[in-house]
Design an enzyme around this catalytic site. Sequence first.
Site, PDB file in Angstrom:
ATOM      1  N   GLU A 238       0.714  -9.827   2.769  1.00  0.00           N
ATOM      2  CA  GLU A 238       0.234  -8.620   2.091  1.00  0.00           C
ATOM      3  C   GLU A 238       1.351  -7.585   1.890  1.00  0.00           C
ATOM      4  O   GLU A 238       2.068  -7.232   2.829  1.00  0.00           O
ATOM      5  CB  GLU A 238      -0.908  -7.994   2.910  1.00  0.00           C
ATOM      6  CG  GLU A 238      -1.399  -6.670   2.397  1.00  0.00           C
ATOM      7  CD  GLU A 238      -1.987  -6.754   1.000  1.00  0.00           C
ATOM      8  OE1 GLU A 238      -1.717  -5.844   0.200  1.00  0.00           O
ATOM      9  OE2 GLU A 238      -2.706  -7.737   0.711  1.00  0.00           O
ATOM     10  N   THR A 282      -3.672  -7.261  -5.657  1.00  0.00           N
ATOM     11  CA  THR A 282      -3.856  -8.551  -4.990  1.00  0.00           C
ATOM     12  C   THR A 282      -4.678  -9.503  -5.838  1.00  0.00           C
ATOM     13  O   THR A 282      -4.393 -10.708  -5.889  1.00  0.00           O
ATOM     14  CB  THR A 282      -4.533  -8.353  -3.623  1.00  0.00           C
ATOM     15  OG1 THR A 282      -3.682  -7.566  -2.788  1.00  0.00           O
ATOM     16  CG2 THR A 282      -4.785  -9.684  -2.932  1.00  0.00           C
ATOM     17  N   HIS A 398      -0.623  -3.290   4.866  1.00  0.00           N
ATOM     18  CA  HIS A 398      -1.185  -2.681   3.657  1.00  0.00           C
ATOM     19  C   HIS A 398      -1.019  -1.169   3.739  1.00  0.00           C
ATOM     20  O   HIS A 398      -1.080  -0.595   4.822  1.00  0.00           O
ATOM     21  CB  HIS A 398      -2.674  -3.044   3.545  1.00  0.00           C
ATOM     22  CG  HIS A 398      -3.259  -2.804   2.185  1.00  0.00           C
ATOM     23  ND1 HIS A 398      -3.436  -1.545   1.643  1.00  0.00           N
ATOM     24  CD2 HIS A 398      -3.715  -3.675   1.248  1.00  0.00           C
ATOM     25  CE1 HIS A 398      -3.964  -1.651   0.449  1.00  0.00           C
ATOM     26  NE2 HIS A 398      -4.154  -2.930   0.170  1.00  0.00           N
ATOM     27  N   ASP A 457       2.337 -10.781  -2.256  1.00  0.00           N
ATOM     28  CA  ASP A 457       1.467 -10.621  -3.423  1.00  0.00           C
ATOM     29  C   ASP A 457       1.915  -9.516  -4.381  1.00  0.00           C
ATOM     30  O   ASP A 457       1.802  -9.653  -5.588  1.00  0.00           O
ATOM     31  CB  ASP A 457       0.016 -10.406  -2.994  1.00  0.00           C
ATOM     32  CG  ASP A 457      -0.190  -9.153  -2.149  1.00  0.00           C
ATOM     33  OD1 ASP A 457       0.784  -8.682  -1.528  1.00  0.00           O
ATOM     34  OD2 ASP A 457      -1.331  -8.648  -2.088  1.00  0.00           O
ATOM     35  N   HIS A 458       2.416  -8.406  -3.832  1.00  0.00           N
ATOM     36  CA  HIS A 458       2.867  -7.311  -4.695  1.00  0.00           C
ATOM     37  C   HIS A 458       3.734  -6.358  -3.880  1.00  0.00           C
ATOM     38  O   HIS A 458       3.927  -6.552  -2.677  1.00  0.00           O
ATOM     39  CB  HIS A 458       1.683  -6.558  -5.314  1.00  0.00           C
ATOM     40  CG  HIS A 458       0.670  -6.056  -4.317  1.00  0.00           C
ATOM     41  ND1 HIS A 458       0.907  -4.979  -3.492  1.00  0.00           N
ATOM     42  CD2 HIS A 458      -0.578  -6.489  -4.005  1.00  0.00           C
ATOM     43  CE1 HIS A 458      -0.150  -4.758  -2.729  1.00  0.00           C
ATOM     44  NE2 HIS A 458      -1.066  -5.661  -3.015  1.00  0.00           N
TER      45      HIS A 458
END
Length: 664
Positions: A238, A282, A398, A457-458
Amino acid sequence: MLFWLKTYLVYQTEFTLGISNGMQKFLLALNPLPFGLLLFGIALYFRGKKSYWIMMIVDLIESLWLFANILYYREFSDFISMAIIKSSGSVSNNLSLSISQIIHTSDFLVFVDVIILTLLLAFKVIKVDYSPAKRKGALLITVVSILLFAVNLSLAEKDRSQLLTRTFDNNYIVKYLGLNFYAGYSGYQAYHESVTKSQASSKDMDKILTYLKKHRADTNMAYYGKAKGKNVIIFHLESFQQFLINYKVNDEEVTPNINKFYADNNTLAFDNFFNQVGQGKTSDAETMLENSLFGLPSGSAMTTYGTTNTFEALPAILNQQGYATAAFHGDVGSFWNRDNTYKSWGYQYFFSENYYQVKSGYKIGYGLKDKIFLKQSTKYLEQLPQPFYAKLITVTNHYPYEIDKKNQAIEKTTTGDNTVDGYVQTARYLDQAFGEFISYLKKTGLYDKTMIVVYGDHYGISNNHKKAIAQLLGKKSVTSYDLAMFQKVPFMIHMPGLQGGINHTYGGEIDVMPTLMDLLGLKNTDTVQLGNDLLATKRNQTVIFRNGDYVSPTYSKIGSTVYNNKGQVVTKKLTKAQRKSVAQKEAYADKLLSMSDQIITGDLLRFYQPKWFTKVNKSDYNYKKTEALKQLNQAQVKEQTSLFFNNNKKSTESLFVTDAPELK
């Protein structure tokens, strides 16, 4: 007043909306009022009995909507969308339990006010006022309802920005804006989808197929089929960016376990791999990873189209090749509409929050802490018949990158940016969880039987933190090109016997699916995929971002500025041939984004399927815990290839060793 009261009580007792602060509590109490006043206020424009009965009909319809959502939410932890209602087959398929099993006697209390008021009217306890309708008063109520909604929306956006443009979860819409607004909003979405789809035709798909046939990259036969028959584990890092690899704080590695995995001789690591997400974050990454289609220009494809569209996703393809397919996530199943989208993608099992034991201190931000999540996931992972395809989605790293002191294992960075400085602490926690998981795979023997795919993911740190980013990168300042390069995320493929090393090809999340299919030896010459195999020797290395910008080994275009591969501005220094090359890249980017939007918004895959592929039947999948675990047990007894069976029907949970303080 009665309508507001019963709606608020249902919010509190029947739905789990995740109220976490005073503003959300206030909005939960406020949000039934604007549309309640608007709808009930329609009656005030009429006189006599008509006015009273209009009010009662509105109350009955509102109560039926509330009642239906209570039942649906109890089964699926989600609200009924207009798209679900429109496709009646989906509703009947989703209602896996009979109404008699779902319904509670207390549910009928939502009709008590309707019944009592109807009786009071019928027996003239409430006497009808026949005086002329007061249009000014009615208009005032309408205006007040609109103003109240404006206040509601403004406060909601302040507490949760991009609430409507990104649409994370139906729970968010109801929590902030109410069940009535949600009905209208989902109705608009269903209408927009319907209009777009009705205008699409098979000819649109034919044009795309013709284009893909001409531009598909050739397979690299040196790697083709190297992972044939292997298990596949997708490990989701994440918000994890590439710069964290080998990054140090006070001479201490932030992610030693991931660094070791990255440098392993049997790991293919891509150091020019970019995240390509848009507003869907996501969900965009997952859409690209498993469909080789881009996210939407706004919002999330999973949320808007995941329930109703036709897909030819990797889980479905592998399932039809004899793989068990499962996704693991320690948050509610409805987030990003996963509980519906995963069925469309062909996931047999989806282990979401209700499959896990959740105690005080176990959760942070968007779900279970990674160590606890991975530890508990082993009891389901060990039951999957082999070969399996399993995706594990971590969440602790996150935004806003905060973690309790007992789980902090490294000092913060010292950029002075509070958001950025905690990033390395949650990244370290994720790294520790990853190390524990890899250790478990080795102890159980899965490590040698599995192709392990690890990806970020990003971005974790947005471009709004330029000063802090410059400090992290050891620069005085950063350019737009630097920020584009900062969008790199890790992508690694590990398997015993795989010839590893650092691969410098430029690629992104759109390229993952074709890469994995070639490694698994799956036919991939007639699929609809907009990416191309990262291992192909001749491939287009233009990496497209959702806003139309692109980067490549030669030239990159960020906004209206063109850079060379040294980050120098060359917009006005290009030769005629170079300008042509840049124009071709720009046209390529526009073409792929346009095709992707056409495929998703027009649901074009309903018009095409390879001969070897069977379209997904969503009714084959049931994520209700009791039913899913029953099916899983039957599958592993039938196949007898699961880790549990291979271990003489003994659990391997104890082999997952964690230092999570919450479990001590």
